[in-house]
Design an enzyme around this catalytic site. Structure first.
Site, short mmCIF file in Angstrom:
data_model
loop_
_atom_site.label_atom_id
_atom_site.label_comp_id
_atom_site.label_asym_id
_atom_site.label_seq_id
_atom_site.Cartn_x
_atom_site.Cartn_y
_atom_site.Cartn_z
N ASN A 1 0.81 -1.23 0.00
CA ASN A 1 0.00 0.00 0.00
C ASN A 1 0.84 1.28 0.00
OD1 ASN A 1 0.80 -0.59 2.61
ND2 ASN A 1 -1.12 0.05 3.56
N CYS B 1 -3.65 0.40 6.80
CA CYS B 1 -3.80 -0.42 8.00
C CYS B 1 -4.40 0.33 9.19
CB CYS B 1 -2.46 -1.03 8.39
SG CYS B 1 -1.15 0.21 8.51
N GLU C 1 4.35 -4.31 12.24
CA GLU C 1 3.33 -3.29 12.02
C GLU C 1 2.23 -3.98 11.22
OE1 GLU C 1 0.90 -1.12 10.90
OE2 GLU C 1 2.16 -0.24 9.35
#
Length: 463
Positions: free
Chosen positions: A126, A257, A223
């Protein structure tokens, strides 16, 4: 570069065990040189890399748009954040110090902050270029080398970053790129000369990486995903709250996210807020991401588009109401007809136990949920396995600070959302991972502390 939606851009060979070993050995050799340089010497090289990125901003942003499908407007922001990241850590490189501790009798101790060695970065699709900078910035500032594996869906821009680092003057091999999927990642995680792994991606993959790293006692930064709450109180500035909700859900086609995809709205303003959000969502310009006025590009690939559509179908089956969007979008331009486009979706009549409210969709889908009291909404906001982010919109500053203090999330926003200044640490609680990227906090995760104890008198022996 040209846009060819739904068509192959380029072909890259996957790195096998041999290629991974070559990359690690090359990084290991570069580490010996880089780690012996002073912080100020590393600072100058990193500043030069930042300068090159800043100078080539538009060219790199175009590459990133083609790489990922996000709008050129957003890609430029990503590239700005990237060079700012390298500038920030360049500035810290010369200030990394230990402590001097006075002990009795003139003896003393001191600590040294030392690099780890060859670090592995595994990126997501992303924010391909930005994630590569977020991981390499603190790693290189601390004196480490890095082998970076981008997502196989966005393999291009990390290679450009490697070229830029070389141009800027890092030792050859200090930032190496390997290409591939899960198998390449496994070779990296198991390699005996790898000192640390930093991963951005899904929870299931994060668990596997943690398991592999455990076999070599390697520290990890994870993450991972999120299903973050965005809480809109009735006393919020409505216009600002609506803009915040759009920012929290539709950046990068919703493939973020930390997006605030559970939008809790105080019942008093539910209808007004919902109506305005739907109106604004329907106006979002979808289409060719290289056009200046496009605000939403294409999703990453066909399987992911189908997955997002599946979530919307299931939401309807479970009783949610599609207030707008959710369907496929076919641009007028015939060259874009095979692109992976969909209209941004707002879901109403949502309940906390629905799949669309519990699971990370990772697409442009906002779920609106009413609430009545502060105590209730905090409890519901925290009733999730995730803990990456959270947001609050209110004019009552005491309430804002009280609520974010109660949220079990690593990154909280008050009256804004999805702002990512490199000066602030970023990372999650619970299943959203641990460790921090950005800010001074990242230095802790890319260095290790050595303690030295110096005796100025005779050794006191018990023998």
């Amino acid at each position: 570069f040209k846009m060819y939606p739904g068509r192959v851009l380029c072909k890259l060979p996957c790195s096998g065990e041999k290629e991974v070993d070559l990359a690690v050995q090359s990084a290991k050799a570069a580490f010996k040189i880089w780690s012996q340089m002073s912080g100020m010497e590393r600072c100058r090289v990193m500043l030069e890399a930042a300068r090159i990125i800043r100078e080539q901003r538009d060219e790199i942003a175009t590459m990133e748009t083609i790489n990922n499908g996000k709008s050129i407007f957003e890609a430029r922001v990503d590239i700005d954040i990237s060079w700012q990241c390298l500038e920030y850590y360049a500035g810290l490189a010369g200030s990394l110090t230990g402590e001097h501790i006075q002990l009795p009798g003139g003896s003393f101790g001191y600590t040294r902050r030392e690099p780890l060695g060859v670090c592995v970065g595994i990126g997501a699709w992303n924010y391909p270029f930005q994630i590569a900078c977020w991981k390499s910035g603190p790693a290189l500032a601390c004196g480490n080398a890095m082998v970076f594996k981008p997502s196989p869906f966005t393999p291009i821009s990390a290679v450009r970053l490697a070229e830029i680092f070389t141009e800027a003057g890092v030792p050859k091999g200090l930032f190496n790129v390997v290409q591939g999927g899960a198998a390449t990642g496994q070779f990296l995680c198991h390699h005996p000369d790898v000192a640390k792994i930093s991963f951005t991606g899904s929870v299931p993959t994060g668990m596997k990486i943690m398991e592999m790293a455990a076999k070599g006692i390697k520290p990890v930064t994870l993450e991972l995903g999120g299903k973050s709450p965005l809480i809109i109180f009735s006393d919020a500035d409505l216009e600002n709250a609506v803009k915040g909700a759009l920012m929290a859900n539709f950046l990068t086609q919703g493939e973020v996210c930390c997006n605030g995809t559970r939008v809790f709205v105080e019942r008093k303003i539910l209808d007004t807020f919902t109506k305005e959000v739907v109106k604004r969502t329907q106006k979002i310009k979808i289409g060719d991401p290289l056009l200046e006025d496009t605000r939403m590009g294409a999703l990453i690939n066909r399987p992911h588009l189908n997955r997002v559509q599946g979530f919307i179908k299931q939401a309807k089956e479970q009783g949610a109401e599609v207030l707008c969007g959710g369907d496929l979008y076919v641009p007028d331009d015939p060259k874009l007809k095979n692109g992976y486009y969909m209209r941004p979706c707002v879901l109403g009549n949502c309940k906390d136990d629905m799949t669309c409210v519990k699971e990370e969709i990772f697409g442009p889908v906002m779920a609106i949920l009413p609430f009545d009291t502060e105590e209730e909404v905090v409890e519901r906001a925290n009733a999730t396995k995730f803990g990456l982010a959270g947001g609050v919109f209110t004019r009552d500053i005491q309430k804002a600070h009280r609520v974010v203090a109660a949220l079990k999330a690593g990154m909280c926003f008050i009256n804004n959302y999805n702002i990512s200044p490199v000066e602030l640490p970023f990372g999650g609680y619970k299943s959203s991972g641990f460790g921090r990227e950005n800010g001074r906090a990242a230095i802790e995760y890319y260095s290790q502390l050595k303690t030295v104890c110096v005796e100025m008198g005779d050794v006191e022996s018990v023998f």
